[in-house]
Enzyme design. Structure first.
Site, mmCIF file in Angstrom:
data_model
loop_
_atom_site.group_PDB
_atom_site.id
_atom_site.type_symbol
_atom_site.label_atom_id
_atom_site.label_comp_id
_atom_site.label_asym_id
_atom_site.label_seq_id
_atom_site.Cartn_x
_atom_site.Cartn_y
_atom_site.Cartn_z
ATOM 1 N N TYR A 1 0.831 -1.199 0.000
ATOM 2 C CA TYR A 1 0.000 0.000 0.000
ATOM 3 C C TYR A 1 0.871 1.256 0.000
ATOM 4 O O TYR A 1 0.705 2.147 -0.833
ATOM 5 C CB TYR A 1 -0.909 -0.019 1.226
ATOM 6 N N LYS B 1 1.370 4.040 -3.080
ATOM 7 C CA LYS B 1 1.004 5.443 -2.878
ATOM 8 C C LYS B 1 2.215 6.371 -3.047
ATOM 9 O O LYS B 1 2.080 7.480 -3.575
ATOM 10 C CB LYS B 1 0.361 5.634 -1.505
#
Length: 273
Positions: A156, A160
């Site tokens: 994640y 990002k």
């Protein structure tokens, strides 16, 4: 916020079937925009469309899996075919994960990169000529985890960070073209993303470790997004904790690592325990 800013603008929102995406689509619709809702579940989008705008002519639902380049191209083609232009692209579609890297099947990271990073890249690539023509805006909805790493979310955070790097570079490339590029980083927001987060073997987590009632609502997050677009901002980090985390990470990275570890260790079912 001036409601007239969005009137008749053409706004694409990916991941529009729930959470921040749905709340944003509804807000843009209420402000007079022509809204294109994109998600994998076409039937769900059709059911939600009247809540975005009762005028069916101002809402277009497109079935799109952003991991597929052909779906991203089709999303843009359908938008231009229906409305003739694109003013704003909100790259919101995303998935999360929760597992220690040592225990993780690497297919989980590939899945996150495909959705979060490549979905943003592919949609933006297809939309770029139209956004340049309209001197429009492209948004990447990332996370504070794209500024300061979040343990047990390697895929994640990596995705990002990657989106932020991509969009920051795109902004510089088009500095003289009238294109605005917004990196939009909510903090913890009440949404389905944590329930759907992937575990070490790629199966959905199914429950959230956080008290969702105490988090920023998706509707409040959408309001921040709309204000940021109206002001054509280039970067927004939401919540006091989020801003403090980013600042602390820049100034005191080792201390922030220790505090982040301690914070995540308190989560229900923390992988540190």
């Amino acid at each position: 916020m001036r409601s007239s800013y969005f009137k008749d603008k053409v706004v694409i929102v990916t991941g529009a079937s729930s959470g921040i995406g749905l709340a944003s689509a509804r807000l843009f619709g209420s402000l007079g925009a022509n809204v294109v809702m994109a998600a994998r579940s076409y039937e769900k989008l059709l059911g939600l469309a009247p809540s975005v705008c009762p005028d069916a002519a101002k809402v277009l639902c497109v079935k799109a899996d952003v991991t597929k380049d052909e779906d991203c191209k089709n999303l843009i083609a359908q938008t231009v075919g229906r409305f003739g232009r694109i003013d704003i692209l909100v790259n919101n579609a995303g998935i999360s994960m929760r597992a220690m890297f040592a225990d993780l099947d690497l297919s989980v990271i590939r899945s996150l990169m495909d959705v979060n990073f490549w979905g943003t890249v592919q949609c933006t690539k297809a939309a770029l000529p139209y956004l340049l023509e309209s001197k429009g805006q492209v948004v990447g909805v990332i996370s504070v985890a794209g500024f300061s790493a979040l343990p047990a979310r390697t895929g994640y955070s990596a995705s990002k960070y990657a989106v932020r790097g991509f969009l920051d570079t795109l902004r510089i490339e088009h500095l003289k073209d009238g294109l605005n590029v917004l990196v939009f980083a909510p903090g913890y927001t009440d949404s389905n993303v944590r329930k759907a987060a992937l575990t070490a073997d790629g199966s959905p987590q199914g429950e959230t470790p956080l008290n969702e009632d105490k988090l920023m609502s998706a509707e409040e997050c959408a309001e921040h997004l709309a204000r940021s677009l109206e002001k054509r901002k280039s970067q927004v980090v939401l919540t006091g904790l989020g801003k403090l985390t980013v600042l602390a990470h820049n100034l005191f990275p080792r201390l922030t690592d220790a505090l982040t570890y301690k914070y995540i260790a308190r989560e229900a079912g923390s992988p540190f325990k």
